[in-house]
Scaffold this active site. Structure first.
Site, PDB file in Angstrom:
ATOM      1  N   GLU A  21       0.561  -1.374  -0.028  1.00  0.00           N
ATOM      2  CA  GLU A  21       0.093  -0.092  -0.140  1.00  0.00           C
ATOM      3  C   GLU A  21       1.166   1.204  -0.324  1.00  0.00           C
ATOM      4  OE1 GLU A  21      -3.108  -0.071  -0.874  1.00  0.00           O
ATOM      5  OE2 GLU A  21      -3.219  -1.932  -0.349  1.00  0.00           O
ATOM      6  N   ILE A  22       2.061   1.404  -0.593  1.00  0.00           N
ATOM      7  CA  ILE A  22       3.108   2.526  -0.554  1.00  0.00           C
ATOM      8  C   ILE A  22       2.745   3.344  -2.764  1.00  0.00           C
ATOM      9  CG2 ILE A  22       4.069   1.717   1.455  1.00  0.00           C
ATOM     10  CD1 ILE A  22       4.564   1.532  -2.635  1.00  0.00           C
ATOM     11  N   GLY A  23       2.306   2.727  -3.234  1.00  0.00           N
ATOM     12  CA  GLY A  23       2.139   3.221  -4.925  1.00  0.00           C
ATOM     13  C   GLY A  23       2.325   2.061  -5.935  1.00  0.00           C
ATOM     14  N   THR A  25       1.285   0.098  -7.853  1.00  0.00           N
ATOM     15  CA  THR A  25       0.568   0.565  -8.766  1.00  0.00           C
ATOM     16  C   THR A  25       0.301   1.878  -9.281  1.00  0.00           C
ATOM     17  OG1 THR A  25      -0.834  -1.271  -7.607  1.00  0.00           O
ATOM     18  CG2 THR A  25      -2.092  -0.151  -9.498  1.00  0.00           C
ATOM     19  N   LEU A  26       0.248   2.468  -8.469  1.00  0.00           N
ATOM     20  CA  LEU A  26       0.178   4.098  -9.580  1.00  0.00           C
ATOM     21  C   LEU A  26       1.022   4.061 -10.161  1.00  0.00           C
ATOM     22  CD1 LEU A  26      -1.337   6.940  -9.281  1.00  0.00           C
ATOM     23  CD2 LEU A  26       0.461   7.101  -7.180  1.00  0.00           C
ATOM     24  N   LYS A  46       0.778  -8.220 -13.809  1.00  0.00           N
ATOM     25  CA  LYS A  46       0.303  -8.516 -11.772  1.00  0.00           C
ATOM     26  C   LYS A  46       0.526 -10.180 -11.318  1.00  0.00           C
ATOM     27  CE  LYS A  46      -0.777  -6.954  -7.816  1.00  0.00           C
ATOM     28  NZ  LYS A  46       0.440  -5.914  -7.055  1.00  0.00           N
ATOM     29  N   GLY A 125       5.177  -6.390  -8.724  1.00  0.00           N
ATOM     30  CA  GLY A 125       5.763  -7.319  -7.366  1.00  0.00           C
ATOM     31  C   GLY A 125       4.094  -6.881  -6.815  1.00  0.00           C
ATOM     32  N   PRO A 213       3.333  13.363  -5.733  1.00  0.00           N
ATOM     33  CA  PRO A 213       2.244  14.318  -4.244  1.00  0.00           C
ATOM     34  C   PRO A 213       0.854  13.391  -3.813  1.00  0.00           C
ATOM     35  CG  PRO A 213       1.491  15.819  -5.906  1.00  0.00           C
ATOM     36  CD  PRO A 213       3.077  14.437  -6.604  1.00  0.00           C
ATOM     37  N   ARG A 214       0.320  13.413  -3.158  1.00  0.00           N
ATOM     38  CA  ARG A 214      -0.737  13.005  -2.753  1.00  0.00           C
ATOM     39  C   ARG A 214      -1.357  13.177  -3.351  1.00  0.00           C
ATOM     40  NH1 ARG A 214      -1.059   8.021   0.250  1.00  0.00           N
ATOM     41  NH2 ARG A 214      -3.624   7.410   0.650  1.00  0.00           N
TER      42      ARG A 214
END
Length: 248
Positions: A21-23, A25-26, A46, A125, A213-214
């Protein structure tokens, strides 16, 4: 464990993260977005996705769907996500609950088929760099077998410096090249984010690709495009040049 990959495309990268959950995929989606803009045949993979829901009679994973949407080569899910698991938990546990075994040999076979159909492949990953996949292998073993250069996504939050440096060491220990790294804001209220990035720049021997950024207010497709605008993927080794048609 030796590398066994053949049929390597002109450009390919493995996207690893400092945690879940740190990005990843983004950034993987943004990388595919950038590749598609150059005009190359791009494909996303994936291999292991834990967490799926039934939509329109088919099982979907949001992360896998993002990569499929950004790739320019449409491929069957059986190739791009050979291990689509229903429960959003550690993949080896999710697989056990479905009485399945995540097999590296099958993932490698699927990757080779994808590599034969695309000019560039992005493989994302699952979780952090050493998440177990079965009783004997983890995602680091998968990355090593693929033998691809790694793009590391560092989730900006308290503790990220140690997580990033430990992951970079683990990547090097597997004989893999760290091709570049990205800082992705996880905690928008993090103190001294720029100072943390500066500390990592001085300690990670790989190109810094940018700081995202968020941007929670954006929908998924717009979010990927916005993230890509903050990144310079041309710093990656083997980044393809835009095709002549794309420059018109």
């Amino acid at each position: 464990m030796s590398k066994v990959i053949a049929n390597t495309p002109k450009a390919a990268w493995f996207i690893a993260g400092t945690d879940t959950e740190i990005g990843k995929t983004l950034i993987a989606g943004a990388l595919l977005h950038g590749l598609t803009k150059t005009g190359v045949r791009s494909a996303g993979m994936k291999p292991v996705a834990a967490g799926a829901e039934l939509r329109d009679g088919a099982w979907h994973n949001d992360d896998a769907d993002v990569l499929a949407a950004e790739a320019s080569v449409p491929l069957p899910q059986e190739l791009t996500t050979p291990f689509l698991l229903r429960q959003a938990t550690a993949p080896h546990i999710a697989a056990e609950q479905e009485q399945r075994t995540i097999e590296l040999a099958h993932i490698l076979s699927c990757y080779q088929q994808i590599a034969a159909l695309a000019d560039a492949v992005v493989v994302e990953g699952v979780g952090g760099f050493r998440v177990p996949l079965n009783d004997t292998h983890d995602t680091a073993d998968l990355a090593q077998q693929l033998g691809l250069p790694v793009v590391l996504v560092v989730g900006l939050r308290l503790g990220c410096i140690s997580h990033a440096l430990l992951t970079a060491e683990a990547i090097a220990a597997r004989g893999l090249r760290l091709a570049g790294w990205v800082a992705n804001t996880v905690d928008a209220a993090m103190l001294n984010a720029d100072a943390n990035i500066a500390a990592l720049k001085s300690r990670i021997d790989a190109p810094f690709l940018g700081h995202v950024p968020r941007m929670d207010e954006l929908p998924a497709r717009a979010l990927v495009e916005a993230a890509a605008s903050h990144l310079d993927f041309s710093r990656l080794p083997d980044w393809p040049r835009p095709s002549a048609a794309n420059l018109i």
